[in-house]
Design a protein around this motif. Sequence first.
Motif, PDB file in Angstrom:
ATOM      1  N   ASP A 117       2.440   1.547  -3.437  1.00 22.48           N
ATOM      2  CA  ASP A 117       1.436   1.988  -4.409  1.00 22.48           C
ATOM      3  C   ASP A 117       1.131   3.468  -4.265  1.00 22.48           C
ATOM      4  O   ASP A 117       1.026   4.181  -5.258  1.00 22.48           O
ATOM      5  N   THR A 118       0.977   3.958  -3.036  1.00 23.07           N
ATOM      6  CA  THR A 118       0.665   5.376  -2.870  1.00 23.07           C
ATOM      7  C   THR A 118       1.839   6.251  -3.293  1.00 23.07           C
ATOM      8  O   THR A 118       1.635   7.320  -3.848  1.00 23.07           O
ATOM      9  N   ARG A 143       0.832  -1.198   0.000  1.00 23.74           N
ATOM     10  CA  ARG A 143       0.000   0.000   0.000  1.00 23.74           C
ATOM     11  C   ARG A 143       0.873   1.257   0.000  1.00 23.74           C
ATOM     12  O   ARG A 143       0.603   2.210  -0.724  1.00 23.74           O
ATOM     13  N   ARG A 144       1.942   1.239   0.802  1.00 24.60           N
ATOM     14  CA  ARG A 144       2.842   2.392   0.827  1.00 24.60           C
ATOM     15  C   ARG A 144       3.558   2.572  -0.503  1.00 24.60           C
ATOM     16  O   ARG A 144       3.727   3.691  -0.980  1.00 24.60           O
ATOM     17  N   TRP A 192       3.970   5.547  -5.720  1.00 21.76           N
ATOM     18  CA  TRP A 192       3.942   5.585  -7.180  1.00 21.76           C
ATOM     19  C   TRP A 192       2.765   6.404  -7.702  1.00 21.76           C
ATOM     20  O   TRP A 192       2.864   7.055  -8.741  1.00 21.76           O
ATOM     21  N   GLN A 193       1.652   6.400  -6.992  1.00 20.29           N
ATOM     22  CA  GLN A 193       0.532   7.240  -7.394  1.00 20.29           C
ATOM     23  C   GLN A 193       0.895   8.716  -7.264  1.00 20.29           C
ATOM     24  O   GLN A 193       0.563   9.524  -8.137  1.00 20.29           O
ATOM     25  N   ASP A 194       1.578   9.072  -6.190  1.00 18.76           N
ATOM     26  CA  ASP A 194       1.996  10.464  -6.015  1.00 18.76           C
ATOM     27  C   ASP A 194       3.018  10.877  -7.060  1.00 18.76           C
ATOM     28  O   ASP A 194       2.966  11.990  -7.591  1.00 18.76           O
ATOM     29  N   ARG A 229       1.793  12.681   0.443  1.00 19.18           N
ATOM     30  CA  ARG A 229       1.178  11.803   1.439  1.00 19.18           C
ATOM     31  C   ARG A 229       2.139  11.431   2.560  1.00 19.18           C
ATOM     32  O   ARG A 229       1.715  11.182   3.676  1.00 19.18           O
ATOM     33  N   GLY A 253       3.246   9.563 -10.030  1.00 19.09           N
ATOM     34  CA  GLY A 253       2.495   9.655 -11.289  1.00 19.09           C
ATOM     35  C   GLY A 253       1.717  10.955 -11.400  1.00 19.09           C
ATOM     36  O   GLY A 253       1.715  11.602 -12.452  1.00 19.09           O
ATOM     37  N   LEU A 254       1.056  11.360 -10.322  1.00 22.44           N
ATOM     38  CA  LEU A 254       0.334  12.634 -10.334  1.00 22.44           C
ATOM     39  C   LEU A 254       1.296  13.793 -10.556  1.00 22.44           C
ATOM     40  O   LEU A 254       1.025  14.687 -11.361  1.00 22.44           O
ATOM     41  N   THR A 255       2.425  13.758  -9.864  1.00 24.34           N
ATOM     42  CA  THR A 255       3.424  14.821 -10.029  1.00 24.34           C
ATOM     43  C   THR A 255       3.923  14.859 -11.464  1.00 24.34           C
ATOM     44  O   THR A 255       4.065  15.939 -12.044  1.00 24.34           O
TER      45      THR A 255
END
Length: 127
Positions: free
Chosen positions: A12-13, A9-10, A15-17, A54, A19-21
């Motif tokens: 994934d979050t 989960r950590r 990589w999501q951050d 995050r 990706g958003l950046t």
Amino acid sequence: MRERSDLWRRIDTLWQDIGLTGMVLFIPLASYVFTGTPGQLLDIALIVPLALRRRAPVATFTVICLMLLAQAIVFGTPRYGDVALLIALHAVAAYGPMWAVRASLATGFLGALIAAARWSTPTTDAG
């Protein structure tokens, strides 16, 4: 088994951050390649801290606010990178402590007042 799911989960979050950046950073990077102005460098500097939004929401918001204060002093117009403040404010509201939520909201209002005073043009009567 729980440790593995927490680790995933950590990861994934993170990589999501990232990706958003990367998505938000695409426009200033592309425009910097073609024009190379200091304004695009400021946009890039404003957006890069979002990768940690995050993991360290208060620090991310603080860094972005300080850069936006410098922007209000140096530049005469709003920039594309100003959207980073809204994303960082959301991160503090979603992942930060309650004292930071209140402080960041107050800081956002103060920043809006400073920006309105700095970037508004006086209207003149042309009659």
